[in-house]
Design an enzyme around this catalytic site. Structure first.
Site, PDB file in Angstrom:
ATOM      1  N   CYS A 101      -3.170   2.373   7.474  1.00 45.30           N
ATOM      2  CA  CYS A 101      -2.536   1.254   8.167  1.00 45.30           C
ATOM      3  C   CYS A 101      -2.949  -0.149   7.740  1.00 45.30           C
ATOM      4  CB  CYS A 101      -2.762   1.370   9.684  1.00 45.30           C
ATOM      5  SG  CYS A 101      -2.507   3.018  10.289  1.00 45.30           S
ATOM      6  N   CYS A 128      -2.442  -1.976  15.213  1.00 47.93           N
ATOM      7  CA  CYS A 128      -2.084  -1.776  13.812  1.00 47.93           C
ATOM      8  C   CYS A 128      -2.477  -2.970  12.949  1.00 47.93           C
ATOM      9  CB  CYS A 128      -0.573  -1.547  13.714  1.00 47.93           C
ATOM     10  SG  CYS A 128       0.010  -1.282  12.041  1.00 47.93           S
ATOM     11  N   CYS A 186       4.527  -6.652   8.522  1.00 51.03           N
ATOM     12  CA  CYS A 186       5.389  -6.189   9.614  1.00 51.03           C
ATOM     13  C   CYS A 186       5.398  -7.230  10.720  1.00 51.03           C
ATOM     14  CB  CYS A 186       4.831  -4.861  10.152  1.00 51.03           C
ATOM     15  SG  CYS A 186       5.870  -4.084  11.409  1.00 51.03           S
ATOM     16  N   CYS A 230       2.419  -4.467  16.930  1.00 50.72           N
ATOM     17  CA  CYS A 230       1.677  -3.419  17.654  1.00 50.72           C
ATOM     18  C   CYS A 230       0.183  -3.763  17.631  1.00 50.72           C
ATOM     19  CB  CYS A 230       1.920  -2.045  17.024  1.00 50.72           C
ATOM     20  SG  CYS A 230       3.644  -1.543  17.067  1.00 50.72           S
ATOM     21  N   GLU A 249       0.825  -1.203   0.000  1.00 48.42           N
ATOM     22  CA  GLU A 249       0.000   0.000   0.000  1.00 48.42           C
ATOM     23  C   GLU A 249       0.856   1.248   0.000  1.00 48.42           C
ATOM     24  OE1 GLU A 249      -2.451   0.097   3.420  1.00 48.42           O
ATOM     25  OE2 GLU A 249      -3.544  -1.708   2.851  1.00 48.42           O
ATOM     26  N   SER A 269       7.430   6.332  17.192  1.00 47.70           N
ATOM     27  CA  SER A 269       6.073   5.966  17.599  1.00 47.70           C
ATOM     28  C   SER A 269       6.100   5.610  19.076  1.00 47.70           C
ATOM     29  CB  SER A 269       5.594   4.765  16.774  1.00 47.70           C
ATOM     30  OG  SER A 269       5.592   5.112  15.414  1.00 47.70           O
ATOM     31  N   CYS A 315       3.063   8.459   1.454  1.00 47.89           N
ATOM     32  CA  CYS A 315       3.354   7.558   2.570  1.00 47.89           C
ATOM     33  C   CYS A 315       3.755   6.214   1.983  1.00 47.89           C
ATOM     34  CB  CYS A 315       2.101   7.437   3.438  1.00 47.89           C
ATOM     35  SG  CYS A 315       2.293   6.308   4.811  1.00 47.89           S
ATOM     36  N   GLY A 366       5.361  -1.796   7.589  1.00 45.40           N
ATOM     37  CA  GLY A 366       6.726  -2.210   7.864  1.00 45.40           C
ATOM     38  C   GLY A 366       7.484  -1.327   8.824  1.00 45.40           C
TER      39      GLY A 366
HETATM   40  N1  SAH Z   1       6.902   0.791  11.894  1.00 48.88           N
HETATM   41  C1  SAH Z   1       6.997   2.211  11.893  1.00 48.88           C
HETATM   42  C2  SAH Z   1       6.278   2.911  10.744  1.00 48.88           C
HETATM   43  C3  SAH Z   1       4.947   2.404  10.270  1.00 48.88           C
HETATM   44  S1  SAH Z   1       3.469   2.800  11.099  1.00 48.88           S
HETATM   45  C4  SAH Z   1       6.528   2.782  13.209  1.00 48.88           C
HETATM   46  O1  SAH Z   1       6.060   2.020  14.047  1.00 48.88           O
HETATM   47  O2  SAH Z   1       6.670   3.982  13.419  1.00 48.88           O
HETATM   48  C5  SAH Z   1       3.166   4.514  10.955  1.00 48.88           C
HETATM   49  C6  SAH Z   1       2.469   5.065  12.187  1.00 48.88           C
HETATM   50  O3  SAH Z   1       1.088   4.693  12.249  1.00 48.88           O
HETATM   51  C7  SAH Z   1       3.105   4.592  13.476  1.00 48.88           C
HETATM   52  O4  SAH Z   1       3.222   5.678  14.364  1.00 48.88           O
HETATM   53  C8  SAH Z   1       2.078   3.594  13.969  1.00 48.88           C
HETATM   54  O5  SAH Z   1       2.209   3.356  15.332  1.00 48.88           O
HETATM   55  C9  SAH Z   1       0.798   4.274  13.567  1.00 48.88           C
HETATM   56  N2  SAH Z   1      -0.402   3.427  13.585  1.00 48.88           N
HETATM   57  C10 SAH Z   1      -0.518   2.113  13.297  1.00 48.88           C
HETATM   58  N3  SAH Z   1      -1.797   1.710  13.449  1.00 48.88           N
HETATM   59  C11 SAH Z   1      -2.510   2.781  13.832  1.00 48.88           C
HETATM   60  C12 SAH Z   1      -3.874   3.010  14.135  1.00 48.88           C
HETATM   61  N4  SAH Z   1      -4.786   2.030  14.077  1.00 48.88           N
HETATM   62  N5  SAH Z   1      -4.232   4.266  14.492  1.00 48.88           N
HETATM   63  C13 SAH Z   1      -3.328   5.261  14.526  1.00 48.88           C
HETATM   64  N6  SAH Z   1      -2.035   5.114  14.257  1.00 48.88           N
HETATM   65  C14 SAH Z   1      -1.612   3.884  13.920  1.00 48.88           C
END
Ligand code: SAH
Length: 349
Positions: A335, A121, A114, A118, A94, A216, A107, A161
């Site tokens: 995401c 996510c 990944c 988390c 994506e 993050s 983006c 990722g």
């Molecule tokens: N792996 C990296 C970059 C990818 S995620 C990282 O963790 O920073 C990009 C951002 O989106 C990160 O800050 C992640 O925590 C956030 N993110 C993921 N799922 C989300 C969600 N459901 N709502 C809001 N932010 C989210």
């Protein structure tokens, strides 16, 4: 046939050296590089100022990894564009284009899926299939720019990722993209986001990069952060923040902390106070994100009032805070959702 080399992932210097054995003058490398990184062609046959024989010779020796649009959604609300691309081996990634006053921001994904786990996510639910090549990250940008017929001015590595787990290829990607012989995107307009791979933050500071490091954080302490981000069990909040302080001291660059606000999880006044006390005095900025509610988990986005109260506490403590605009609410822009839905539809068929 020996394996063909990934030509779009080579720097101009590498390409010059690599075509040497083909008996070509080095200005040819400049022409080829310009086709690849300024005109964004994905076939050797499109390189019309090269002879047919040369194009055939290139085809034999090199491959141009490309991304093909298999789905595209445009938000009727704010013009956000979400692409689902297919890679040459069939994997899906994506990429999102967001429209701002200052131009387009893209983006980009750095891995297919990944492994970080988390909890909030959707990109991590099926694990990580593989790292993306630098050329495949470039292709995400080039395909989008060709599709909209405009240049992209800003880039965030915030797609699928963990970029710092694909360290070499991510740096190679940024190097080529920001090079003046290529797209010449300003490194000052690039943000790389990490969940907090501490040793790699130390590696990165040695390079004194011009781009912005985003971290993050999403929680002010280990108790909450370890629950929602398994990576925190490896490198806890204090270790991570110390790496950030060291990064700021080494690079003199401001760090941006991402904080996704989830109702009842990390959004209380007490969390805001604790966060403020930990970040006090740091050259940083907090970006509050109203969490995206994804089908695969039960987290609920904090209310606008909660976001405001939280932000006020940070500001009162002298911490610059912004609340991120939510973009593309009608196109599953956030995401990993589009890819998951596609994969699901495919298996249900
Ligand atoms: N792996 C990296 C970059 C990818 S995620 C990282 O963790 O920073 C990009 C951002 O989106 C990160 O800050 C992640 O925590 C956030 N993110 C993921 N799922 C989300 C969600 N459901 N709502 C809001 N932010 C989210």
């Amino acid at each position: 046939m020996t394996e063909r080399k990934d030509i779009r992932g080579m720097t101009l210097e590498e390409l010059k050296e690599d075509i040497g054995p083909m008996g070509l003058p080095s200005f040819r490398a400049g022409q080829i590089y310009s086709w690849l990184h300024q005109k964004y062609v994905s076939e050797f046959s499109e390189m019309t100022n090269l002879s047919k024989d040369l194009r055939a010779a290139l085809e034999e020796r090199y491959v141009i990894y490309d991304t093909v649009i298999v789905d595209k959604r445009v938000s009727a609300v704010d013009g956000t564009v979400k692409y689902l691309y297919e890679l040459s081996d069939g994997h899906l990634v994506e990429t999102v284009l967001m429209k701002y006053k200052y131009g387009w921001s893209i983006c980009v994904s750095s891995q297919i899926g990944c492994d970080m786990g988390c909890r909030f996510c959707a990109s991590t639910l099926d694990g990580c299939a593989r790292d993306l090549r630098a050329s495949e990250m470039l292709a995400q940008v080039y395909t989008a720019m060709k599709d909209i017929g405009e240049r992209v001015s800003h880039l965030v590595l915030m797609g699928m990722g963990e970029p710092l787990l694909n360290y070499d290829e991510v740096l190679r990607f940024l190097d080529i993209l920001t090079g003046e012989d290529g797209t010449d995107l300003s490194a000052r307009h690039v943000s790389l986001s990490t969940c907090g791979i501490v040793p790699r933050i130390y590696d990165l500071m040695e390079l004194r990069p011009q781009f912005t490091l985003s971290v993050s954080l999403h929680a002010p302490n280990d108790e909450i952060r370890s629950q929602i981000m398994p990576v925190n069990r490896r490198w806890g909040v204090e270790e991570l923040l110390q790496a950030c302080r060291d990064y700021i001291a080494a690079t003199n660059r401001r760090i941006s902390f991402e904080y996704a606000m989830m109702s009842g999880i990390n959004d209380s006044d007490a969390c805001a106070e604790e966060l403020a006390s930990r970040l006090k005095g740091m050259l940083c900025h907090v970006n509050l994100i109203p969490a995206n509610e994804v089908r695969e988990n039960d987290y609920v986005r904090s209310s606008a009032e909660r976001l405001k109260a939280f932000s006020d506490i940070l500001e009162k403590n002298g911490i610059t805070t912004t609340v991120r605009r939510t973009l593309g609410p009608d196109i599953e822009a956030s995401c990993g959702q589009l890819r998951r839905n596609h994969t699901k539809e495919a298996t249900e068929r």
